[in-house]
Design a protein around this motif. Structure first.
Motif, short mmCIF file in Angstrom:
data_model
loop_
_atom_site.label_atom_id
_atom_site.label_comp_id
_atom_site.label_asym_id
_atom_site.label_seq_id
_atom_site.Cartn_x
_atom_site.Cartn_y
_atom_site.Cartn_z
N PHE A 169 -29.27 -23.12 -80.87
CA PHE A 169 -29.51 -24.31 -79.97
C PHE A 169 -28.91 -23.93 -78.80
O PHE A 169 -29.41 -24.60 -77.50
CB PHE A 169 -27.99 -24.69 -80.68
CG PHE A 169 -27.25 -25.48 -80.20
CD1 PHE A 169 -27.52 -27.63 -79.96
CD2 PHE A 169 -26.05 -25.58 -78.90
CE1 PHE A 169 -26.81 -27.96 -79.02
CE2 PHE A 169 -25.09 -26.79 -78.12
CZ PHE A 169 -25.85 -27.85 -78.10
N SER A 221 -35.76 -28.60 -79.15
CA SER A 221 -34.48 -29.23 -78.89
C SER A 221 -34.07 -30.26 -80.41
O SER A 221 -32.82 -29.76 -80.77
CB SER A 221 -34.56 -29.59 -77.85
OG SER A 221 -34.71 -28.62 -76.42
N ILE A 252 -31.74 -24.76 -75.22
CA ILE A 252 -30.78 -25.60 -73.08
C ILE A 252 -30.89 -24.40 -72.38
O ILE A 252 -31.75 -25.12 -71.21
CB ILE A 252 -29.34 -25.91 -73.50
CG1 ILE A 252 -28.83 -26.78 -74.94
CG2 ILE A 252 -28.87 -26.20 -72.31
CD1 ILE A 252 -28.10 -27.02 -74.60
N GLY A 259 -28.66 -32.05 -77.56
CA GLY A 259 -27.50 -31.10 -77.15
C GLY A 259 -26.32 -31.83 -77.32
O GLY A 259 -25.12 -31.77 -78.34
#
Length: 220
Positions: free
Chosen positions: A159, A85, A163, A210
């Motif tokens: 990305f 992350s 998540i 994020g």
């Protein structure tokens, strides 16, 4: 605003691509490698030993390490999802600054170190060699918009995967808590904190990073 639109378009493309059975899984392994490298770096920083990384075509991965101290095992268990992350957020920060080539150099460093010291299974070798060759060709032959779009595309995949993989481990921690990977390992180390709590933590930190990544691109 123009960069925001580009980022949104590539995020949508990344979501679509990661749903494809072969190409999607191939590109998604980029996040898997970063995740496993996070484990290995944490083990080294906590005076443990990083042994091997195995990467698989279904996007799963395993990092083998050993530790002298309980705290080393604990930090290493936490590191995978947090590192992936964090790196996704860092890559988007570099994109915001227009440092597209820097993203490639960082990824090449991760690929090179992993190939030299850790990755030891056949698919892992295949994946790293093909990815590295593509990056070298990109730096040698491509320029301008091609590099920009390739970096945007790949970072968007990393990305999205950072998540969705965190969400998946949270979901698994509730459905089958004894098979929830890092969440299960941390539950075994802490005893009083269940796998579900670690699954929620992994997903929460993924959402936080994020948000940090995307807030740079909001319209002013």
């Amino acid at each position: 605003m123009k960069l925001l639109i580009k980022v949104l378009v590539f995020l949508v493309l990344a979501i679509i691509l990661t749903k494809l059975p072969i190409a999607g899984k191939y590109f998604a392994v980029a996040n898997t490698l970063i995740h496993e490298v996070g484990h290995q770096l944490a083990s080294i920083l906590t005076f443990g030993k990083a042994h091997e990384i195995h990467l698989f075509s279904n996007t799963e991965g395993v990092a083998y390490s050993s530790h002298q101290f309980w705290i080393g095992k604990f930090i290493t268990g936490l590191a995978g999802y947090v590192f992936s992350s964090f790196m996704a957020c860092t890559f988007f920060f570099l994109i915001y600054k227009g440092r597209y080539s820097m993203v490639i150099y960082i990824l090449l460093a991760i690929l090179g170190i992993s190939l030299l010291f850790w990755v030891r299974n056949v698919y892992g070798f295949f994946w790293i060699i093909t990815f590295t060759a593509a990056f070298v060709w990109l730096l040698w032959k491509a320029e301008g918009l091609i590099i920009e779009y390739v970096v945007l595309f790949l970072v968007s995949i990393i990305f999205i995967e950072s998540i969705t993989s965190a969400f998946e481990i949270m979901y698994i921690s509730f459905k089958t808590p004894l098979q929830a990977g890092d969440a299960t390992s941390l539950a075994g180390l802490t005893h009083l904190i269940p796998a579900q709590a670690w699954g929620i933590l992994f997903f929460a930190q993924a959402l936080y990073f994020g948000w940090l990544a995307m807030r740079k691109f909001k319209p002013t």
